[in-house]
Design a protein around this motif. Sequence first.
Motif, mmCIF file in Angstrom:
data_model
loop_
_atom_site.group_PDB
_atom_site.id
_atom_site.type_symbol
_atom_site.label_atom_id
_atom_site.label_comp_id
_atom_site.label_asym_id
_atom_site.label_seq_id
_atom_site.Cartn_x
_atom_site.Cartn_y
_atom_site.Cartn_z
ATOM 1 N N ASN A 173 8.154 6.389 -2.772
ATOM 2 C CA ASN A 173 9.139 6.322 -1.693
ATOM 3 C C ASN A 173 8.916 5.052 -0.869
ATOM 4 O OD1 ASN A 173 7.319 6.908 0.513
ATOM 5 N ND2 ASN A 173 7.516 9.090 0.086
ATOM 6 N N ARG A 174 9.840 4.794 0.036
ATOM 7 C CA ARG A 174 9.813 3.560 0.815
ATOM 8 C C ARG A 174 8.573 3.465 1.708
ATOM 9 N NH1 ARG A 174 14.412 0.626 1.590
ATOM 10 N NH2 ARG A 174 14.033 0.479 3.832
ATOM 11 N N ALA A 175 8.140 4.579 2.270
ATOM 12 C CA ALA A 175 6.934 4.574 3.105
ATOM 13 C C ALA A 175 5.705 4.225 2.269
ATOM 14 C CB ALA A 175 6.758 5.939 3.776
ATOM 15 N N GLN A 176 5.600 4.810 1.084
ATOM 16 C CA GLN A 176 4.473 4.509 0.207
ATOM 17 C C GLN A 176 4.491 3.044 -0.220
ATOM 18 O OE1 GLN A 176 5.582 7.519 -2.613
ATOM 19 N NE2 GLN A 176 3.873 8.857 -2.039
ATOM 20 N N ALA A 177 5.664 2.550 -0.589
ATOM 21 C CA ALA A 177 5.763 1.159 -1.034
ATOM 22 C C ALA A 177 5.379 0.193 0.089
ATOM 23 C CB ALA A 177 7.179 0.874 -1.528
ATOM 24 N N ALA A 178 5.861 0.437 1.293
ATOM 25 C CA ALA A 178 5.501 -0.419 2.430
ATOM 26 C C ALA A 178 3.995 -0.375 2.655
ATOM 27 C CB ALA A 178 6.250 0.021 3.683
ATOM 28 N N GLY A 200 8.880 -9.891 8.095
ATOM 29 C CA GLY A 200 10.118 -10.187 7.386
ATOM 30 C C GLY A 200 10.129 -9.757 5.939
ATOM 31 N N ILE A 201 9.243 -8.868 5.573
ATOM 32 C CA ILE A 201 9.164 -8.404 4.193
ATOM 33 C C ILE A 201 10.196 -7.314 3.937
ATOM 34 C CG2 ILE A 201 7.648 -7.261 2.516
ATOM 35 C CD1 ILE A 201 5.328 -8.760 4.031
ATOM 36 N N VAL A 202 10.412 -6.458 4.931
ATOM 37 C CA VAL A 202 11.371 -5.354 4.844
ATOM 38 C C VAL A 202 12.229 -5.379 6.101
ATOM 39 C CG1 VAL A 202 11.586 -2.839 4.782
ATOM 40 C CG2 VAL A 202 9.778 -3.946 3.479
ATOM 41 N N ALA A 203 13.528 -5.157 5.926
ATOM 42 C CA ALA A 203 14.428 -5.197 7.075
ATOM 43 C C ALA A 203 14.907 -3.821 7.519
ATOM 44 C CB ALA A 203 15.632 -6.076 6.756
ATOM 45 N N THR A 216 17.287 2.451 10.897
ATOM 46 C CA THR A 216 16.390 3.402 10.254
ATOM 47 C C THR A 216 15.647 2.705 9.124
ATOM 48 O OG1 THR A 216 18.099 4.169 8.711
ATOM 49 C CG2 THR A 216 17.846 5.401 10.786
ATOM 50 N N PHE A 217 14.506 3.270 8.793
ATOM 51 C CA PHE A 217 13.714 2.777 7.672
ATOM 52 C C PHE A 217 13.897 3.669 6.443
ATOM 53 C CE2 PHE A 217 9.676 2.718 5.264
ATOM 54 C CZ PHE A 217 9.761 1.420 4.803
ATOM 55 N N ARG A 218 14.085 4.955 6.674
ATOM 56 C CA ARG A 218 14.275 5.944 5.608
ATOM 57 C C ARG A 218 13.065 6.002 4.673
ATOM 58 N NH1 ARG A 218 20.597 4.382 4.330
ATOM 59 N NH2 ARG A 218 21.203 4.317 6.513
ATOM 60 N N GLY A 219 11.919 6.228 5.290
ATOM 61 C CA GLY A 219 10.649 6.237 4.576
ATOM 62 C C GLY A 219 10.547 7.235 3.437
ATOM 63 N N GLN A 223 14.816 -3.192 -4.602
ATOM 64 C CA GLN A 223 14.131 -3.294 -3.312
ATOM 65 C C GLN A 223 12.684 -3.732 -3.509
ATOM 66 O OE1 GLN A 223 14.865 0.765 -2.168
ATOM 67 N NE2 GLN A 223 16.455 0.198 -0.700
ATOM 68 N N MET A 224 11.996 -3.107 -4.456
ATOM 69 C CA MET A 224 10.588 -3.444 -4.669
ATOM 70 C C MET A 224 10.440 -4.890 -5.125
ATOM 71 S SD MET A 224 7.747 -1.947 -4.191
ATOM 72 C CE MET A 224 6.058 -2.427 -4.419
ATOM 73 N N ALA A 225 11.324 -5.341 -5.998
ATOM 74 C CA ALA A 225 11.263 -6.735 -6.448
ATOM 75 C C ALA A 225 11.460 -7.690 -5.263
ATOM 76 C CB ALA A 225 12.315 -6.991 -7.525
ATOM 77 N N GLN A 226 12.430 -7.393 -4.397
ATOM 78 C CA GLN A 226 12.671 -8.255 -3.232
ATOM 79 C C GLN A 226 11.491 -8.201 -2.267
ATOM 80 O OE1 GLN A 226 15.381 -10.426 -2.762
ATOM 81 N NE2 GLN A 226 13.969 -11.205 -1.217
ATOM 82 N N TRP A 227 10.939 -7.016 -2.046
ATOM 83 C CA TRP A 227 9.799 -6.884 -1.142
ATOM 84 C C TRP A 227 8.595 -7.656 -1.665
ATOM 85 C CZ3 TRP A 227 9.665 -0.994 0.410
ATOM 86 C CH2 TRP A 227 10.856 -0.662 1.066
ATOM 87 N N LEU A 228 8.342 -7.587 -2.976
ATOM 88 C CA LEU A 228 7.235 -8.349 -3.555
ATOM 89 C C LEU A 228 7.482 -9.850 -3.412
ATOM 90 C CD1 LEU A 228 6.525 -6.229 -6.742
ATOM 91 C CD2 LEU A 228 4.919 -6.623 -4.862
ATOM 92 N N PHE A 229 8.723 -10.261 -3.648
ATOM 93 C CA PHE A 229 9.064 -11.666 -3.456
ATOM 94 C C PHE A 229 8.819 -12.075 -2.006
ATOM 95 C CE2 PHE A 229 11.943 -14.933 -1.973
ATOM 96 C CZ PHE A 229 11.679 -15.971 -2.857
ATOM 97 N N ASN A 230 9.298 -11.269 -1.070
ATOM 98 C CA ASN A 230 9.122 -11.587 0.349
ATOM 99 C C ASN A 230 7.643 -11.675 0.710
ATOM 100 O OD1 ASN A 230 11.900 -11.567 0.569
ATOM 101 N ND2 ASN A 230 12.009 -9.611 1.623
ATOM 102 N N LEU A 231 6.831 -10.774 0.173
ATOM 103 C CA LEU A 231 5.393 -10.825 0.425
ATOM 104 C C LEU A 231 4.810 -12.121 -0.124
ATOM 105 C CD1 LEU A 231 2.715 -9.547 1.370
ATOM 106 C CD2 LEU A 231 2.620 -8.366 -0.835
ATOM 107 N N ALA A 232 5.199 -12.472 -1.348
ATOM 108 C CA ALA A 232 4.670 -13.676 -1.983
ATOM 109 C C ALA A 232 5.149 -14.953 -1.303
ATOM 110 C CB ALA A 232 5.062 -13.697 -3.466
ATOM 111 N N ALA A 233 6.292 -14.901 -0.632
ATOM 112 C CA ALA A 233 6.889 -16.091 -0.035
ATOM 113 C C ALA A 233 6.643 -16.204 1.466
ATOM 114 C CB ALA A 233 8.395 -16.088 -0.311
ATOM 115 N N THR A 234 5.786 -15.372 2.026
ATOM 116 C CA THR A 234 5.587 -15.343 3.470
ATOM 117 C C THR A 234 4.137 -15.665 3.824
ATOM 118 O OG1 THR A 234 7.296 -13.649 3.621
ATOM 119 C CG2 THR A 234 5.878 -13.935 5.554
#
Length: 181
Positions: free
Chosen positions: A58-63, A103-106, A112-115, A123-134
């Motif tokens: 879920n989103r909470a676990q991924a974050a 800025g990894i997750v908006a 709401t975050f909807r954890g 979403q996971m691909a974008q979040w990983l990209f954001n982590l790698a690019a920040t």
Amino acid sequence: ASTWLNLMFGGPGGDPHTFVDVPPGAWYEDGVNFVGDAPNGVIATGFGDEFRPRRILNRAQAASWLYAAAGAPAVTGLPANGFTDVGPGAWYRDAVTWVKARGIVAGFADNTFRGRGNVNRGQMAQWLFNLAATPEAWDTGATVAPTALFTPARSRRAVGSRPPASSAPKGVRSLQVADTG
């Protein structure tokens, strides 16, 4: 997600797991080993003697996984996450505060975050990209993934531009973030 994180850090794997539901040689075994023995600390544990590899993240676990991958930096001084559905007692509050501030997750337009919602592959691909690019995501002293799309002296790349071949010098598996002042 565990396999993607393992590959993000150059595919080092980790100490062998003891989970009864991860067969030896499973295609995701290195990822499971990695999240239990990552360079910046444990990212995920199992449920007793099970990892539950087919369970949906879920989103909470991924974050929380992304936050842990970066070394679980302190959130003191960061702005509140502003999500109406992440209360002060939420087990994932620090992780969500950190991923939002970096800025990894908006989150969603309704604040709401909807954890408890499933994180999808996009979403996971974008979040990983954001982590790698920040660059700001990596705490001073944290082991930075060698696939990070920045050098310590460089800021976030524009989405869509070509990444550098490698942020780490040839033969180096990781970089350390220097304290620049």
